[in-house]
Design a protein around this motif. Structure first.
Motif, PDB file in Angstrom:
ATOM      1  N   VAL A  89       0.949  -1.255  -0.165  1.00  0.00           N
ATOM      2  CA  VAL A  89       0.003   0.096  -0.102  1.00  0.00           C
ATOM      3  C   VAL A  89       0.795   1.308   0.082  1.00  0.00           C
ATOM      4  CG1 VAL A  89      -1.602   1.419   1.465  1.00  0.00           C
ATOM      5  CG2 VAL A  89      -1.978  -0.985   1.102  1.00  0.00           C
ATOM      6  N   VAL A  90       1.636   1.192   0.873  1.00  0.00           N
ATOM      7  CA  VAL A  90       2.661   2.352   0.860  1.00  0.00           C
ATOM      8  C   VAL A  90       3.526   2.788  -0.407  1.00  0.00           C
ATOM      9  CG1 VAL A  90       4.275   3.726   2.378  1.00  0.00           C
ATOM     10  CG2 VAL A  90       2.600   2.540   3.515  1.00  0.00           C
ATOM     11  N   ALA A  91       4.072   1.785  -0.692  1.00  0.00           N
ATOM     12  CA  ALA A  91       4.830   1.849  -1.926  1.00  0.00           C
ATOM     13  C   ALA A  91       4.242   2.262  -3.232  1.00  0.00           C
ATOM     14  CB  ALA A  91       5.377   0.431  -2.326  1.00  0.00           C
ATOM     15  N   ALA A  92       2.881   1.862  -3.251  1.00  0.00           N
ATOM     16  CA  ALA A  92       1.907   2.504  -4.299  1.00  0.00           C
ATOM     17  C   ALA A  92       1.558   3.644  -4.035  1.00  0.00           C
ATOM     18  CB  ALA A  92       0.668   1.400  -4.500  1.00  0.00           C
ATOM     19  N   GLN A  93       1.195   4.137  -2.904  1.00  0.00           N
ATOM     20  CA  GLN A  93       0.597   5.468  -2.762  1.00  0.00           C
ATOM     21  C   GLN A  93       1.839   6.501  -2.846  1.00  0.00           C
ATOM     22  OE1 GLN A  93      -2.659   6.619  -2.286  1.00  0.00           O
ATOM     23  NE2 GLN A  93      -3.183   4.403  -2.773  1.00  0.00           N
ATOM     24  N   LEU A  94       3.118   6.383  -2.348  1.00  0.00           N
ATOM     25  CA  LEU A  94       4.043   7.304  -2.051  1.00  0.00           C
ATOM     26  C   LEU A  94       5.102   7.066  -3.222  1.00  0.00           C
ATOM     27  CD1 LEU A  94       4.641   7.240   1.593  1.00  0.00           C
ATOM     28  CD2 LEU A  94       2.938   8.575   0.177  1.00  0.00           C
ATOM     29  N   ARG A  95       4.971   6.357  -4.236  1.00  0.00           N
ATOM     30  CA  ARG A  95       5.721   5.971  -5.237  1.00  0.00           C
ATOM     31  C   ARG A  95       6.341   7.525  -6.154  1.00  0.00           C
ATOM     32  NH1 ARG A  95       1.587   3.424  -7.845  1.00  0.00           N
ATOM     33  NH2 ARG A  95       0.925   4.257  -9.766  1.00  0.00           N
ATOM     34  N   GLU A  96       5.248   8.498  -6.117  1.00  0.00           N
ATOM     35  CA  GLU A  96       5.559   9.386  -6.870  1.00  0.00           C
ATOM     36  C   GLU A  96       6.233  10.498  -5.960  1.00  0.00           C
ATOM     37  OE1 GLU A  96       4.907  10.047 -10.135  1.00  0.00           O
ATOM     38  OE2 GLU A  96       4.024   7.835 -10.020  1.00  0.00           O
ATOM     39  N   LYS A  97       6.441  10.285  -4.826  1.00  0.00           N
ATOM     40  CA  LYS A  97       7.095  11.315  -3.720  1.00  0.00           C
ATOM     41  C   LYS A  97       8.500  11.312  -4.339  1.00  0.00           C
ATOM     42  CE  LYS A  97       7.265  12.102   1.326  1.00  0.00           C
ATOM     43  NZ  LYS A  97       8.713  12.438   1.350  1.00  0.00           N
ATOM     44  N   LEU A  98       8.880  12.599  -4.254  1.00  0.00           N
ATOM     45  CA  LEU A  98      10.438  12.834  -4.710  1.00  0.00           C
ATOM     46  C   LEU A  98      11.212  13.068  -3.576  1.00  0.00           C
ATOM     47  CD1 LEU A  98       9.930  15.507  -7.731  1.00  0.00           C
ATOM     48  CD2 LEU A  98      10.528  12.938  -8.016  1.00  0.00           C
ATOM     49  N   GLU A  99      12.359  12.452  -3.431  1.00  0.00           N
ATOM     50  CA  GLU A  99      13.037  12.563  -2.114  1.00  0.00           C
ATOM     51  C   GLU A  99      14.712  12.807  -2.804  1.00  0.00           C
ATOM     52  OE1 GLU A  99      12.094   9.997   1.358  1.00  0.00           O
ATOM     53  OE2 GLU A  99      11.886   8.641  -0.379  1.00  0.00           O
ATOM     54  N   LYS A 100      15.392  13.834  -1.890  1.00  0.00           N
ATOM     55  CA  LYS A 100      16.441  14.162  -2.269  1.00  0.00           C
ATOM     56  C   LYS A 100      17.536  13.208  -1.605  1.00  0.00           C
ATOM     57  CE  LYS A 100      18.932  17.794  -0.310  1.00  0.00           C
ATOM     58  NZ  LYS A 100      19.175  18.925   0.008  1.00  0.00           N
ATOM     59  N   LEU A 101      18.315  12.383  -2.452  1.00  0.00           N
ATOM     60  CA  LEU A 101      19.036  11.313  -1.822  1.00  0.00           C
ATOM     61  C   LEU A 101      20.605  11.883  -1.647  1.00  0.00           C
ATOM     62  CD1 LEU A 101      17.821   8.011  -3.362  1.00  0.00           C
ATOM     63  CD2 LEU A 101      17.084   9.119  -1.285  1.00  0.00           C
ATOM     64  N   GLU A 102      21.297  11.469  -0.896  1.00  0.00           N
ATOM     65  CA  GLU A 102      22.641  11.697  -0.692  1.00  0.00           C
ATOM     66  C   GLU A 102      23.523  10.394  -0.517  1.00  0.00           C
ATOM     67  OE1 GLU A 102      23.251  14.178   2.712  1.00  0.00           O
ATOM     68  OE2 GLU A 102      21.343  15.075   2.544  1.00  0.00           O
ATOM     69  N   ARG A 103      24.889  10.598  -0.686  1.00  0.00           N
ATOM     70  CA  ARG A 103      25.365   9.276  -0.591  1.00  0.00           C
ATOM     71  C   ARG A 103      26.704   9.690   0.374  1.00  0.00           C
ATOM     72  NH1 ARG A 103      25.086   5.384  -4.301  1.00  0.00           N
ATOM     73  NH2 ARG A 103      27.023   4.251  -3.415  1.00  0.00           N
ATOM     74  N   PRO A 104      25.977   9.779   1.831  1.00  0.00           N
ATOM     75  CA  PRO A 104      26.947  10.086   3.095  1.00  0.00           C
ATOM     76  C   PRO A 104      27.892   9.049   3.322  1.00  0.00           C
ATOM     77  CG  PRO A 104      24.951   9.329   3.660  1.00  0.00           C
ATOM     78  CD  PRO A 104      24.794   9.582   2.304  1.00  0.00           C
ATOM     79  N   ARG A 105      29.331   9.521   3.742  1.00  0.00           N
ATOM     80  CA  ARG A 105      30.273   8.297   3.703  1.00  0.00           C
ATOM     81  C   ARG A 105      29.854   7.650   5.107  1.00  0.00           C
ATOM     82  NH1 ARG A 105      33.477   9.239   7.950  1.00  0.00           N
ATOM     83  NH2 ARG A 105      33.539  11.183   8.689  1.00  0.00           N
ATOM     84  N   VAL A 106      30.107   6.461   5.052  1.00  0.00           N
ATOM     85  CA  VAL A 106      29.828   5.574   6.326  1.00  0.00           C
ATOM     86  C   VAL A 106      30.907   5.946   7.604  1.00  0.00           C
ATOM     87  CG1 VAL A 106      29.716   3.283   7.518  1.00  0.00           C
ATOM     88  CG2 VAL A 106      28.907   3.712   4.941  1.00  0.00           C
ATOM     89  N   ASP A 107      30.422   6.467   8.476  1.00  0.00           N
ATOM     90  CA  ASP A 107      31.057   6.529   9.704  1.00  0.00           C
ATOM     91  C   ASP A 107      31.174   5.621  10.466  1.00  0.00           C
ATOM     92  OD1 ASP A 107      32.255   7.788  11.978  1.00  0.00           O
ATOM     93  OD2 ASP A 107      30.567   8.420  12.822  1.00  0.00           O
ATOM     94  N   TYR A 108      32.401   4.736  10.047  1.00  0.00           N
ATOM     95  CA  TYR A 108      32.577   3.256  10.788  1.00  0.00           C
ATOM     96  C   TYR A 108      32.931   3.529  12.300  1.00  0.00           C
ATOM     97  CZ  TYR A 108      32.491   1.316   6.052  1.00  0.00           C
ATOM     98  OH  TYR A 108      32.233   0.933   4.815  1.00  0.00           O
ATOM     99  N   VAL A 109      33.892   4.420  12.491  1.00  0.00           N
ATOM    100  CA  VAL A 109      34.093   4.622  14.232  1.00  0.00           C
ATOM    101  C   VAL A 109      32.672   4.618  14.970  1.00  0.00           C
ATOM    102  CG1 VAL A 109      35.305   5.839  15.795  1.00  0.00           C
ATOM    103  CG2 VAL A 109      36.477   5.424  13.732  1.00  0.00           C
TER     104      VAL A 109
END
Length: 509
Positions: A182-202
């Motif tokens: 339901v959520v995938a179908a209803q919100l599939r048009e929702k635009l989101e700004k994605l980032e590629r944050p580095r993984v803070d391993y510590v």
């Protein structure tokens, strides 16, 4: 990027999001009453079976504060859908587990994917509702948060008695699949700004070690007699060192995995303190009342469930009104009123005695429900009010993590206080029973019908019951004062509670 995204069907979206949250919160308590059955079926001791609860709690506590990082990386909708689907899959695997090791592995994985579900649901609900209806969305989520833990043990007991324990996990599968589709179908048009944050391993490694060890200490401390156990001492030291490194690193790192700088916001800090302490005290009540009913008053687990269930009545009835009208009032006033009501019910319980009837217990629970109805939504709104749109998921994850940890601390401290104070009172009451006291002699003669051993064990049983009752009253007296103090704390927050950068513009990010 649309800042006013509306799903095609708002009601259906709300049902999908709420169902997933209900399922996830329900799973924190549903297995509690089934532990003896699970232990028997898998051939392990009752002590070992409690790891079913601990493994879930530890993993969830670790993944909760990572919500902000995960939403930046994958987006809220994708994270919600995948977590819900994986929750269904791990639930199914828990149900088909043939050994305790297998069950614990899948229970830990279930906890790990459960962590981000609640804060992301909160953020998505705020995002899809128009400004004037956000209060309604948060009130609905608050009702789910209150009703699910109450329903958990009752539903878990009924399923275990009438079917078999795997069904407490199998029921999640259709619910999770439905919610994610339901959520995938209803919100599939929702635009989101994605980032590629580095993984803070510590940060990640110290978080896993520090929080994992701390959660094990809190869950296992009472069973292991706290610092008389080498295991608890070592786990506590490991946790303290790892968390110290984690705090220093996260506050100085450029791109931390958990954004502790959110505490620069005054309302977030004040709201989180009120939420954590208020929830911890509420959690203590929810834990201690059923224990006391079964141990001291001889209630079965089902009747203990019925006696505590009235707590959910007023929150269900008031959800609509709190959601619609609360934002027109000063939310600090509503939260203070909530703490006043919950404090008053604690003081009422501080006067309970062993002969107290079902009606009085249920009525105090009912009145406490009024406090609970006014607690979650105003406090949540206050703590999210001065966050920027892109900070909502991270702030919600961090406050939910601290709230969960607060619940673990309160569970350990409450059971410790209750049992330790009962031992002290037992010693004080037993001092007056001796063979040279004529009143004691007469009582032993009367109770034992000439059998001193029988009389002694009967008197000891009475003293034990009374000492636990006095201790119960003391704990509730302390809890009452905690709520009174919180009435003052909440006024440190400053309006407006629907700010330009806060929940009001959390739509598209």
């Amino acid at each position: 990027m649309s800042t006013h995204f509306r799903p095609p069907n708002l009601a259906l979206t709300t049902i999908g999001l709420s169902l997933a949250t209900f399922m996830q919160v329900l799973d924190t308590t549903i297995a509690n009453v089934s532990l003896p059955t699970i232990a028997g079926n898998l051939g392990v001791s009752n002590d070992q079976s409690t790891w079913v609860i601990t493994s879930f709690a530890v993993s969830m506590a670790i993944s909760l504060p990572l919500t902000g990082f995960l939403t930046r990386r994958f987006g809220e909708v994708k994270l919600f859908v995948w977590c819900t689907l994986l929750f269904s899959l791990t639930s199914f695997m828990c149900g088909v587990s043939q050994s305790m090791g297998m069950l614990l592995l899948f229970r830990a994985l279930q906890g790990a994917v459960a962590g981000p579900m609640y804060p992301v649901t909160q953020s998505l609900l705020i995002g899809v509702y128009p400004n004037e209806k956000r209060g309604m969305a948060l009130a609905l989520l608050s009702m789910v948060t209150v009703v699910a833990p109450i329903a958990g043990p009752i539903l878990g007991g009924w399923i275990t008695d009438n079917y078999s324990w795997p069904w407490i996990f199998f029921i999640n599968v259709p619910i999770g699949i439905f919610a994610s589709v339901v959520v995938a179908a209803q919100l599939r048009e929702k635009l989101e700004k994605l980032e590629r944050p580095r993984v803070d391993y510590v940060g990640l490694i110290t978080l896993i070690i520090g929080v994992g060890a701390l959660q094990v200490v809190l869950d296992k401390g009472n069973d292991a007699d706290w610092f008389h156990s080498n295991f608890i001492i070592i786990a506590s030291i490991v946790s303290a060192i790892a968390l110290a490194i984690f705090l220093i690193w996260e506050l100085t790192d450029k791109d931390p995995i958990v954004d502790l700088k959110l505490f620069r916001h005054r309302n977030f800090t004040t709201g989180t303190i009120a939420m954590v302490l208020g929830y911890a005290a509420f959690f203590s009540i929810a834990l201690l009342v059923p224990l006391w009913l079964q141990q001291n008053l001889g209630y079965t687990s089902t009747w203990a469930g019925f006696a505590t269930a009235p707590l959910g009545v007023i929150p269900v009835l008031l959800t609509f009104f709190v959601g619609k009208y609360a934002t027109r009032m000063d939310l600090r006033l509503l939260a203070a009123l909530s703490f006043m009501v919950m404090g008053a019910t604690c003081f009422m319980r501080a006067d309970f005695y062993l002969q107290v009837d079902f009606y009085h217990i249920a009525m105090v629970q009912l009145w406490q429900g009024l406090g609970v109805a006014l607690f979650f939504m105003p406090t949540l709104t206050i703590l999210l009010s001065d966050l920027q749109g892109h900070e909502i998921a991270a702030g919600s994850g961090l406050s939910t993590f601290l709230r969960t940890l607060g619940g673990s601390f309160s569970a350990s401290i409450t059971t410790l206080m209750w049992t330790r104070r009962a031992v002290t009172h037992h010693e004080q009451l037993a001092e007056h029973i001796n063979p040279y006291n004529p009143v004691s002699q007469a009582a032993m003669q009367h109770l034992g019908h000439g059998n001193p051993q029988l009389a002694g064990s009967m008197i000891n049983g009475m003293i034990t019951q009374q000492s636990f009752q006095i201790s119960f009253n003391e704990v509730f007296y302390v809890l009452g004062w905690i709520f009174i103090v919180l009435m003052g704390v909440i006024w440190m927050a400053k309006p407006p509670f629907v700010s330009k950068g806060g929940p009001a513009t959390a739509g598209g990010h």
